[in-house]
Design a protein around this motif. Structure first.
Motif, PDB file in Angstrom:
ATOM      1  N   LEU A  32     -18.316 -29.103  -7.425  1.00  0.00           N
ATOM      2  CA  LEU A  32     -18.349 -30.206  -6.459  1.00  0.00           C
ATOM      3  C   LEU A  32     -18.974 -31.457  -7.082  1.00  0.00           C
ATOM      4  CD1 LEU A  32     -17.959 -31.349  -3.601  1.00  0.00           C
ATOM      5  CD2 LEU A  32     -20.158 -30.342  -3.008  1.00  0.00           C
ATOM      6  N   LEU A  33     -20.090 -31.294  -7.784  1.00  0.00           N
ATOM      7  CA  LEU A  33     -20.751 -32.439  -8.410  1.00  0.00           C
ATOM      8  C   LEU A  33     -19.869 -33.072  -9.488  1.00  0.00           C
ATOM      9  CD1 LEU A  33     -24.426 -31.150  -8.696  1.00  0.00           C
ATOM     10  CD2 LEU A  33     -23.514 -32.827  -7.075  1.00  0.00           C
ATOM     11  N   SER A  34     -19.110 -32.251 -10.190  1.00  0.00           N
ATOM     12  CA  SER A  34     -18.189 -32.762 -11.205  1.00  0.00           C
ATOM     13  C   SER A  34     -17.096 -33.604 -10.553  1.00  0.00           C
ATOM     14  CB  SER A  34     -17.575 -31.593 -11.974  1.00  0.00           C
ATOM     15  OG  SER A  34     -16.585 -32.048 -12.858  1.00  0.00           O
ATOM     16  N   PHE A  35     -16.579 -33.125  -9.430  1.00  0.00           N
ATOM     17  CA  PHE A  35     -15.579 -33.888  -8.682  1.00  0.00           C
ATOM     18  C   PHE A  35     -16.170 -35.223  -8.231  1.00  0.00           C
ATOM     19  CE2 PHE A  35     -13.951 -35.126  -4.495  1.00  0.00           C
ATOM     20  CZ  PHE A  35     -12.629 -35.390  -4.830  1.00  0.00           C
ATOM     21  N   CYS A  36     -17.401 -35.196  -7.733  1.00  0.00           N
ATOM     22  CA  CYS A  36     -18.051 -36.426  -7.264  1.00  0.00           C
ATOM     23  C   CYS A  36     -18.252 -37.405  -8.415  1.00  0.00           C
ATOM     24  CB  CYS A  36     -19.395 -36.102  -6.618  1.00  0.00           C
ATOM     25  SG  CYS A  36     -19.250 -35.236  -5.048  1.00  0.00           S
ATOM     26  N   LYS A  37     -18.621 -36.900  -9.577  1.00  0.00           N
ATOM     27  CA  LYS A  37     -18.814 -37.773 -10.741  1.00  0.00           C
ATOM     28  C   LYS A  37     -17.503 -38.451 -11.111  1.00  0.00           C
ATOM     29  CE  LYS A  37     -21.257 -38.762 -14.653  1.00  0.00           C
ATOM     30  NZ  LYS A  37     -21.907 -40.020 -14.549  1.00  0.00           N
ATOM     31  N   ASP A  38     -16.395 -37.681 -11.091  1.00  0.00           N
ATOM     32  CA  ASP A  38     -15.085 -38.249 -11.404  1.00  0.00           C
ATOM     33  C   ASP A  38     -14.647 -39.267 -10.355  1.00  0.00           C
ATOM     34  OD1 ASP A  38     -14.974 -36.604 -13.618  1.00  0.00           O
ATOM     35  OD2 ASP A  38     -13.618 -35.143 -12.700  1.00  0.00           O
TER      36      ASP A  38
ATOM     37  N   PHE B 170     -16.573 -40.870  -7.787  1.00  0.00           N
ATOM     38  CA  PHE B 170     -17.475 -41.977  -7.474  1.00  0.00           C
ATOM     39  C   PHE B 170     -18.061 -42.660  -8.708  1.00  0.00           C
ATOM     40  CE2 PHE B 170     -17.843 -39.273  -3.653  1.00  0.00           C
ATOM     41  CZ  PHE B 170     -17.487 -40.193  -2.693  1.00  0.00           C
ATOM     42  N   SER B 171     -17.929 -42.003  -9.869  1.00  0.00           N
ATOM     43  CA  SER B 171     -18.579 -42.478 -11.087  1.00  0.00           C
ATOM     44  C   SER B 171     -20.071 -42.541 -10.796  1.00  0.00           C
ATOM     45  CB  SER B 171     -17.992 -43.811 -11.514  1.00  0.00           C
ATOM     46  OG  SER B 171     -18.477 -44.179 -12.785  1.00  0.00           O
ATOM     47  N   ASP B 172     -20.696 -43.676 -10.988  1.00  0.00           N
ATOM     48  CA  ASP B 172     -22.126 -43.792 -10.675  1.00  0.00           C
ATOM     49  C   ASP B 172     -22.377 -44.630  -9.427  1.00  0.00           C
ATOM     50  OD1 ASP B 172     -22.882 -42.202 -12.778  1.00  0.00           O
ATOM     51  OD2 ASP B 172     -23.127 -43.863 -14.175  1.00  0.00           O
ATOM     52  N   GLU B 173     -21.326 -44.864  -8.640  1.00  0.00           N
ATOM     53  CA  GLU B 173     -21.478 -45.603  -7.383  1.00  0.00           C
ATOM     54  C   GLU B 173     -22.280 -44.754  -6.394  1.00  0.00           C
ATOM     55  OE1 GLU B 173     -20.436 -48.761  -6.468  1.00  0.00           O
ATOM     56  OE2 GLU B 173     -20.066 -48.915  -8.619  1.00  0.00           O
TER      57      GLU B 173
ATOM     58  N   ALA C   3     -28.149 -31.152  -7.231  1.00  0.00           N
ATOM     59  CA  ALA C   3     -27.548 -32.285  -6.525  1.00  0.00           C
ATOM     60  C   ALA C   3     -28.459 -33.500  -6.592  1.00  0.00           C
ATOM     61  CB  ALA C   3     -27.259 -31.910  -5.078  1.00  0.00           C
ATOM     62  N   GLY C   4     -29.765 -33.293  -6.523  1.00  0.00           N
ATOM     63  CA  GLY C   4     -30.714 -34.388  -6.563  1.00  0.00           C
ATOM     64  C   GLY C   4     -30.727 -35.134  -7.884  1.00  0.00           C
ATOM     65  N   SER C   5     -30.191 -34.508  -8.927  1.00  0.00           N
ATOM     66  CA  SER C   5     -30.152 -35.176 -10.233  1.00  0.00           C
ATOM     67  C   SER C   5     -28.838 -35.927 -10.468  1.00  0.00           C
ATOM     68  CB  SER C   5     -30.388 -34.156 -11.359  1.00  0.00           C
ATOM     69  OG  SER C   5     -29.315 -33.239 -11.426  1.00  0.00           O
ATOM     70  N   HIS C   6     -27.906 -35.831  -9.532  1.00  0.00           N
ATOM     71  CA  HIS C   6     -26.645 -36.578  -9.665  1.00  0.00           C
ATOM     72  C   HIS C   6     -26.965 -38.062  -9.490  1.00  0.00           C
ATOM     73  CE1 HIS C   6     -22.725 -38.241  -8.807  1.00  0.00           C
ATOM     74  NE2 HIS C   6     -22.191 -37.118  -9.279  1.00  0.00           N
ATOM     75  N   PRO C   7     -26.505 -38.911 -10.419  1.00  0.00           N
ATOM     76  CA  PRO C   7     -26.908 -40.325 -10.373  1.00  0.00           C
ATOM     77  C   PRO C   7     -26.437 -41.098  -9.136  1.00  0.00           C
ATOM     78  CG  PRO C   7     -25.212 -39.988 -12.028  1.00  0.00           C
ATOM     79  CD  PRO C   7     -25.636 -38.629 -11.546  1.00  0.00           C
ATOM     80  N   GLY C   8     -25.352 -40.685  -8.514  1.00  0.00           N
ATOM     81  CA  GLY C   8     -24.828 -41.445  -7.383  1.00  0.00           C
ATOM     82  C   GLY C   8     -25.186 -40.908  -6.019  1.00  0.00           C
ATOM     83  N   LEU C   9     -25.532 -39.627  -5.944  1.00  0.00           N
ATOM     84  CA  LEU C   9     -25.805 -39.001  -4.643  1.00  0.00           C
ATOM     85  C   LEU C   9     -27.148 -39.474  -4.101  1.00  0.00           C
ATOM     86  CD1 LEU C   9     -24.997 -37.049  -2.414  1.00  0.00           C
ATOM     87  CD2 LEU C   9     -26.033 -35.205  -3.745  1.00  0.00           C
ATOM     88  N   LYS C  10     -27.103 -40.209  -3.012  1.00  0.00           N
ATOM     89  CA  LYS C  10     -28.301 -40.824  -2.454  1.00  0.00           C
ATOM     90  C   LYS C  10     -28.820 -40.145  -1.192  1.00  0.00           C
ATOM     91  CE  LYS C  10     -28.284 -43.795  -5.708  1.00  0.00           C
ATOM     92  NZ  LYS C  10     -29.119 -43.485  -6.860  1.00  0.00           N
TER      93      LYS C  10
END
Length: 100
Positions: free
Chosen positions: A15-21, A23-26, A48-55
């Motif tokens: 899931l996080l890989s999909f989000c990175k693809d 959203f990129s870092d948005e 999940a907390g270390s994903h750069p875009g997930l706020k």
């Protein structure tokens, strides 16, 4: 999620890989609408907390039994994590949070 499924670190990495693809870092937020009962390994929230875009994470549920799971899961995430009774409430909260 399907009824009775389990979200572990491996499936969360997908899931996080999909989000990175996607959203990129948005910055983005995640809404979990828990219509079905399923389990989550709470350590996925550390990843999940270390994903750069997930706020933020919002969980929507109407089953009071799910609330205790959400309280536990929230302890593992180092970003805003709230529960709501409706998807509209969750969307509004995320929109306001992401605009800041």
């Amino acid at each position: 999620m399907k009824e009775g499924s389990h979200v572990d670190r491996a499936s969360n990495q997908l899931l996080l890989s999909f989000c990175k693809d996607y959203f990129s870092d948005e910055p983005f937020g995640y809404i979990s609408h828990r219509l079905n009962s399923y389990s989550v390994d709470p350590t996925v929230y550390m990843d999940a907390g270390s994903h750069p875009g997930l706020k933020a994470i919002a969980v929507v549920f109407d089953n009071p039994l799910i609330k205790s799971n959400v309280v536990l899961e929230k302890q593992f995430f180092n970003q805003p994590f709230e529960s709501f009774n409706s998807v509209d409430e969750a969307k509004k909260w995320l929109s306001e949070l992401l605009i800041k």
